[in-house]
Design an enzyme around this catalytic site. Structure first.
Site, short mmCIF file in Angstrom:
data_model
loop_
_atom_site.label_atom_id
_atom_site.label_comp_id
_atom_site.label_asym_id
_atom_site.label_seq_id
_atom_site.Cartn_x
_atom_site.Cartn_y
_atom_site.Cartn_z
N TYR A 235 -2.46 -1.91 -8.26
CA TYR A 235 -1.67 -2.13 -6.85
C TYR A 235 -0.49 -1.46 -6.88
O TYR A 235 0.15 -1.43 -7.66
CB TYR A 235 -1.59 -3.69 -6.86
CG TYR A 235 -0.85 -4.00 -5.53
CD1 TYR A 235 -1.39 -3.97 -4.53
CD2 TYR A 235 0.46 -4.27 -5.81
CE1 TYR A 235 -0.39 -4.18 -3.19
CE2 TYR A 235 1.51 -4.56 -4.76
CZ TYR A 235 0.79 -4.25 -3.68
OH TYR A 235 1.57 -4.58 -2.36
N HIS B 103 17.52 -3.50 -1.53
CA HIS B 103 16.27 -3.65 -0.63
C HIS B 103 16.51 -3.66 0.66
O HIS B 103 16.47 -4.66 1.36
CB HIS B 103 15.58 -4.90 -1.18
CG HIS B 103 14.24 -5.08 -0.93
ND1 HIS B 103 13.69 -6.38 -0.75
CD2 HIS B 103 13.21 -4.26 -0.48
CE1 HIS B 103 12.17 -6.46 -0.45
NE2 HIS B 103 12.10 -5.03 -0.22
N SER C 151 10.61 -10.39 1.99
CA SER C 151 9.17 -10.15 2.52
C SER C 151 8.95 -10.75 3.63
O SER C 151 9.33 -11.90 3.78
CB SER C 151 8.43 -9.89 1.23
OG SER C 151 8.70 -9.21 0.23
N GLY D 198 9.60 -8.65 8.89
CA GLY D 198 9.70 -7.60 9.80
C GLY D 198 10.61 -6.50 9.50
O GLY D 198 11.14 -6.02 10.66
N LYS D 199 10.75 -6.10 8.37
CA LYS D 199 11.70 -4.93 8.15
C LYS D 199 11.06 -3.72 8.85
O LYS D 199 12.03 -2.76 9.11
CB LYS D 199 11.64 -4.75 6.46
CG LYS D 199 13.31 -4.62 5.95
CD LYS D 199 13.50 -5.32 4.88
CE LYS D 199 13.55 -4.11 3.97
NZ LYS D 199 12.68 -4.18 2.73
N THR D 200 9.79 -3.34 8.57
CA THR D 200 9.21 -2.07 9.03
C THR D 200 9.38 -2.08 10.33
O THR D 200 9.66 -1.09 10.99
CB THR D 200 7.88 -1.77 8.47
OG1 THR D 200 7.70 -1.91 7.07
CG2 THR D 200 7.29 -0.46 8.87
N ASP E 244 12.42 0.39 3.62
CA ASP E 244 12.24 -0.66 2.54
C ASP E 244 13.67 -0.66 1.60
O ASP E 244 14.04 -1.55 1.08
CB ASP E 244 11.00 -0.43 1.72
CG ASP E 244 10.83 -1.43 0.84
OD1 ASP E 244 10.88 -2.69 1.35
OD2 ASP E 244 10.23 -1.24 -0.22
N ASN F 135 -2.29 -8.92 2.58
CA ASN F 135 -1.26 -7.80 1.67
C ASN F 135 -1.78 -6.42 1.94
O ASN F 135 -1.79 -5.70 1.25
CB ASN F 135 -0.89 -8.29 0.53
CG ASN F 135 0.04 -7.37 -0.15
OD1 ASN F 135 1.14 -7.08 0.79
ND2 ASN F 135 0.13 -6.92 -1.32
N ARG G 2 -2.50 -2.49 3.03
CA ARG G 2 -1.42 -1.76 3.30
C ARG G 2 -1.82 -0.32 3.79
O ARG G 2 -3.03 0.08 3.60
CB ARG G 2 -0.70 -1.36 1.89
CG ARG G 2 -0.22 -2.46 1.10
CD ARG G 2 1.32 -2.95 1.58
NE ARG G 2 1.61 -4.07 1.16
CZ ARG G 2 2.91 -4.29 0.94
NH1 ARG G 2 3.93 -3.53 1.17
NH2 ARG G 2 3.52 -5.51 0.52
C1 OXD Z 1 7.83 -5.74 -0.79
C2 OXD Z 1 7.10 -4.31 -0.45
O1 OXD Z 1 8.90 -5.89 -0.61
O2 OXD Z 1 6.20 -3.93 -0.83
O3 OXD Z 1 7.11 -6.45 -1.32
O4 OXD Z 1 7.95 -3.48 0.22
MN MN Z 2 9.90 -4.19 0.29
#
Ligand code: OXD
Ligand code: MN
Length: 606
Positions: free
Chosen positions: A215, A244, A266, A269-271, A293, A383, A385
């Site tokens: 992963y 982070h 996590s 909504g960072k992205t 990130d 999760n 991606r």
């Molecule tokens: C996390 C990521 O913070 O995948 O888990 O960016």
């Molecule tokens: Mn992250």
């Protein structure tokens, strides 16, 4: 190949003669015993060959190449779909160095225990040597890593997420004082058994050993392992910050650029924030993504903080990503993207819960089984991606590759909080800002824990990623003040406050209104109201024109309730205590002062 011969690329050209690297690869090959060793040069030919091989081996499945050119689907082992915090170890000589928030293993014990698993783990397989750079090529802020892996999936993902191949070997060089200065990463998927899964970090050796998982977060060693866990340790010893945090540039209609870094745990909504599109009201305003990130931040000669994004791609969560929530992400993942554990439609497109349009009547789910819209299970793993190149992002900052980084004017901390924390608040000073970071909390969602609304403290959004003692990490932040003569202003935000079960703030693009206040505060040109905890916008300071919600709702979103805050600040006490002896006294005193001030304002004894 013998241990002393120099590896060559497909055309016979020498890739490197670095004796440290060649020796280490030979040692790790002697341990893991692969049938073949392939040194990756990062070329387009190599990508084509590896992709064909991955398709042949059913590691990748081609998607509809007319709709999604260069895109592939990977299904992981269903037992291997997320980071494994319980199997992630910081292996420092003493337990104290790792601190109470990390799992610890003695380095000798870890090398012996995990070494046994690596012994012969690549028999019958190929060992890929993946040299990569975290950060722009040639930047003095960047770091070189080399990952040895038996997974083609890892090679192809690292190719997207980092600057990979010859460029990294060239940066490392063959001789000279820094030629031994690279992160040594060893990864084997082994038999993908959670019983034999360990993600071990050796900060003092600049080494990562990851076994038993395929992963992303566990095996793309440049990301969480190097850029955050080892990075934070290097940051402490070398005097910089590995965080982070997303990095974005706000451009005004007049062309004025302001850069902001923001830490959110996590699922906050960072992205989406990093790729935000301003609403119509903000005509002429632009948001440029530098990173979504991770931020590496150094003090420049001018005393400002400069940030680079060590990554070169996005490893984003697919479910919930749509043209409504994040149009730029949707455009970014239209080509040359690897999807992991999403659903596949009959015409070879991808699908996940929360994607635009109607739910397709039938798809193949993330485990490869037929699924219909009546199925009780999710079609895509929550999760699941996408791994997409940053250069696909239509709003990628033209400074994303700048070796000097971008100057940061504001740092934002944010969490998911139904109560207490207002929409936005500015710290009075650096200590107050570090206190915001140190006490950052976010409510767990039902999907994650079954219990809604439990606040989990996630200081600086670094709880799973800090490679050393958390108290010492806070101390490092406090100490950095002496070097940053022109510090960024620090803010706390909360897009998730609720009343009667409903969100008070619309979020997404409307967050631009809050961002504008932050930019204006950072540039000392808008008002604010002093509270016990920090500055908040005064009525009229936030631009609410064209926003179709009652102003009382915004008042509720920005309100500070002293009783709620009293409970909140009291609760930090236990948390600070749990961090042990390294916890800086200044932060505990600040906490006590806040409690005294709340008492005083409420008319008690203070
Ligand atoms: C996390 C990521 O913070 O995948 O888990 O960016
Ligand atoms: Mn992250």
């Amino acid at each position: 190949m013998t241990s002393s011969s120099s590896p060559v690329d497909a055309s016979g050209k020498v890739l490197t003669s670095n004796p440290h690297l060649i020796k280490w690869v030979a040692e790790m090959a002697a341990l893991t015993k692969p049938d073949r060793i392939v040194w990756c040069d990062g070329s387009a030919d190599e990508k084509k060959k590896l992709t064909e091989e991955a398709v042949e081996l059913k590691i990748l499945e081609p998607l509809n190449q007319d709709k999604l050119p260069g895109c592939y689907l990977h299904r992981s082992n269903p037992n291997d779909v997320a980071r494994v915090e319980n199997l992630t170890f910081i292996c420092t000589p003493t337990k104290d160095e790792a601190g109470p928030t990390n799992n610890w293993m003695d380095p000798k014990e870890a090398y012996a225990k995990v070494g046994k698993l690596f012994d012969g783990s690549m028999k019958g397989r190929t060992m890929y040597v993946v040299p990569y750079i975290m950060g722009p090529a040639g930047s003095k802020l960047s770091k070189v890593g080399v990952e040895l892996t038996d997974s083609i999936y890892v090679v192809l993902n690292q190719r997207i997420m980092t600057r990979m191949g010859r460029v990294a070997l060239d940066m490392l060089g063959d001789t000279g004082p820094h030629s031994n200065d690279f992160n040594r990463g060893l990864h084997s998927t082994l038999d993908c058994n959670p019983e034999r899964r360990f993600i071990c970090h050796f900060p003092q050796d600049n080494t990562i050993w990851s076994v038993g998982s395929g992963y992303g977060g566990n095996v793309l060693l440049g990301k969480k392992c190097l850029a955050l866990r080892i990075g934070s340790y290097l940051g402490k010893t070398e005097g910089w910050l590995a965080e982070h945090m997303l990095i974005l540039g706000v451009e005004s209609p007049e062309g004025e650029m302001t850069y902001v870094a923001a830490a959110f745990p996590s699922a906050c909504g960072k992205t989406n924030f990093a790729m935000m599109i301003p609403p119509k009201r903000f005509k002429g305003w632009k948001i440029w993504t530098v990173g979504d990130d991770i931020a590496w931040m150094h003090v420049g000669d001018d005393g400002r903080l400069y940030a680079v994004n060590p990554e070169n791609g996005y490893f984003g969560v697919a479910p919930g990503t749509s043209y409504e929530s994040n149009p730029n992400a949707m455009k970014t993942i239209m080509k040359d993207t690897i999807f992991t554990n999403v659903a596949r439609t009959p015409d070879g497109d991808v699908w996940w819960e929360g994607k635009d349009g109607p739910v397709p009547p039938e798809v193949i789910d993330w485990k490869g089984n037929p699924w219909t819209s009546k199925s009780p299970e999710k079609a895509a793993h929550p999760n699941s991606r996408f791994t997409a190149p940053a250069k696909n992002n239509p709003w990628l900052s033209k400074f994303a590759d700048d070796p000097d980084g971008v100057p940061i004017s504001a740092i934002i901390f944010g969490g998911r909080r139904a109560t207490t924390v207002p929409l936005v608040m500015q710290a009075f000073n650096w200590l107050n800002g570090v206190f915001f970071g140190a006490t950052l909390g976010s409510e767990t969602t039902a999907a994650a824990t079954g219990k809604v609304g439990v606040v989990r403290r996630d200081p600086f959004a670094m709880l799973p990623f800090c490679g050393y003692n958390m108290g010492e990490y806070f101390q490092h932040w406090l100490k950095m003040q002496s070097k940053i003569t022109h510090p960024p202003k620090i803010f706390l935000v909360n897009w998730f406050r609720k009343k009667d079960g409903k969100f008070l703030w619309p979020g997404f693009g409307e967050n631009m209104r809050v961002l504008k206040w932050i930019v204006d505060r950072a540039r000392l040109r808008v008002g604010g109201q002093e509270t016990v905890f920090g500055w908040v916008p005064k009525a009229g300071d936030l631009d609410l024109s064209g926003l179709n919600i009652p102003h009382e709702q915004v008042d509720d979103a920005t309100n500070i309730d002293l009783d709620e805050w009293q409970t909140e600040v009291e609760s930090y006490g236990e948390f600070f205590k749990s961090l042990g002896a390294e916890m800086p006294r200044a932060l505990e005193l600040h906490r006590e002062l806040l409690l005294a001030r709340i008492e005083a304002v409420k008319g008690g004894h203070g």
